[in-house]
Enzyme design. Structure first.
Site, short mmCIF file in Angstrom:
data_model
loop_
_atom_site.label_atom_id
_atom_site.label_comp_id
_atom_site.label_asym_id
_atom_site.label_seq_id
_atom_site.Cartn_x
_atom_site.Cartn_y
_atom_site.Cartn_z
N HIS A 266 0.83 -1.21 0.00
CA HIS A 266 0.00 0.00 0.00
C HIS A 266 0.87 1.26 0.00
O HIS A 266 1.83 1.38 0.78
CB HIS A 266 -0.92 -0.01 1.22
N GLY A 294 6.12 -6.36 3.98
CA GLY A 294 5.72 -6.04 2.61
C GLY A 294 4.29 -5.58 2.50
O GLY A 294 3.69 -5.57 1.42
N LYS A 295 3.69 -5.17 3.62
CA LYS A 295 2.30 -4.70 3.61
C LYS A 295 2.21 -3.23 3.23
O LYS A 295 1.27 -2.81 2.55
CB LYS A 295 1.66 -4.92 4.98
N ILE A 296 3.16 -2.44 3.71
CA ILE A 296 3.21 -1.01 3.43
C ILE A 296 4.45 -0.72 2.61
O ILE A 296 5.55 -1.20 2.92
CB ILE A 296 3.23 -0.20 4.75
#
Length: 351
Positions: A266, A294-296
């Protein structure tokens, strides 16, 4: 080296009678502590809205609807300041309850809860609710709404909430409903913990007491939500509180990365919460921690505002309303096909 730390002085807030809220939050960018973070929250959300083709997720946790935030969320949906909503089941249930004309009541946390129990009055800190009215809403879901659902079809929570919005529309519910606003605006609503709410157990009672075979497929939720992040040009996240909605949205970036073999993290991130990171819970984890998963995105514009959402959210929403009196953006339009396939096209709208 010393000079690089001392480049920008703080700018004390000045009191101007009649000052707009957006001007005030802009001014708060020059102060310290959570005052600055509130100003940054408005700034980051505004950047999301200015991004060319951006799909904005909102995670909604905590008792926001009983606390009076329902119309704020509906406003954000109608103005398409958010594009996908992930909510707890409780918030959606309380929204349906009010959409039927029922109320929550001003109460007090300084009260004898034993007496409340004897009067069938439920308490959420300083908000009261009539349990007998809740029971009526439970029966309304079981007896009135559930006949609109098909037996043996494997529903995602998004599909159930869509059908609920459709039913509220025919029912003549009030327009400030979150569920109804999402139905009218084409905003998908996911409820990954639907069964952990009165909305869920009322559907269960339709199965138990009325011989229905309504099926909620939780894995279909995961599939549908991850496809949004897979096919969207850019994604941004906003979290009111944390909980299941936050994790559910965060994981779409991980799943989309596995599926596409590309970075789908994101690009913008905002959270308003009182949860803290040192206890190790997802609700309080920082966006820096999320970057390790690796989410943001590693270059994301992000802000954590540690504040009561019932204070911060109305201020942020009013500031955005002033900044974007005429909002023009490329709104994602979701086209769901068979087998949970999804296409997103972007439609230029004046909102």
């Amino acid at each position: 080296m010393r000079s690089k730390f001392l480049k920008k002085p703080t700018h004390p807030i000045e009191v101007h009678p009649g000052r707009s809220i957006s001007d005030l939050t802009d001014g708060m960018l020059g102060v310290g502590f959570q005052g600055r973070k509130l100003g940054e929250a408005v700034d980051v959300w505004a950047r999301m809205l200015r991004e060319k083709q951006n799909t904005i997720w909102l995670g909604l946790a905590g008792a926001m609807v009983p606390a009076g935030m329902r119309r704020v969320i509906a406003y954000l949906i109608k103005r398409r300041m958010i594009d996908v909503l992930v909510s707890t089941g409780a918030n959606l249930y309380h929204d349906v309850h009010e959409a039927r004309g029922k109320k929550h009541y001003i109460g007090s946390h300084m009260v004898d809860d034993v007496k409340l129990r004897k009067c069938y009055v439920d308490r959420i800190y300083d908000v009261f609710a009539d349990e007998t009215e809740f029971y009526q809403t439970d029966l309304w879901i079981e007896k009135e709404f559930c006949p609109n659902l098909s037996d043996m079809y494997r529903y995602s929570s998004r599909e159930i909430i869509y059908e609920l919005g459709k039913f509220l529309d025919s029912y003549g519910a009030e327009e400030d409903s979150i569920v109804l606003s999402a139905y009218h605006s084409g905003v998908p609503v996911f409820c990954p913990a639907l069964n952990d709410s009165s909305l869920g157990f009322s559907i269960m009672f339709a199965n138990r007491r009325r011989g229905r075979r309504i099926i909620l497929d939780s894995l279909k939720d995961v599939d549908e939500s991850s496809r949004i992040t897979e096919v969207a040009d850019t994604t941004s996240v906003i979290y009111i509180g944390g909980g299941v909605p936050k994790n559910f949205i965060q994981q779409t970036a991980v799943i989309a990365g596995y599926q596409t073999r590309h970075d789908r993290s994101h690009k913008y991130a905002l959270q308003i919460s009182t949860d803290m990171p040192m206890w190790g819970g997802l609700s309080g984890c920082t966006f820096e921690e999320a970057q390790s998963w690796g989410k943001i995105n590693l270059r994301a514009k992000k802000v954590m505002c540690y504040a009561d959402a019932t204070i911060a959210l109305p201020i942020v929403a009013h500031a955005l309303g002033e900044k974007f009196k005429k909002l023009r953006r490329n709104v994602p339009v979701f086209e769901w096909g068979k087998g949970e396939t999804l296409k997103i096209r972007y439609e230029r709208r004046s909102l």
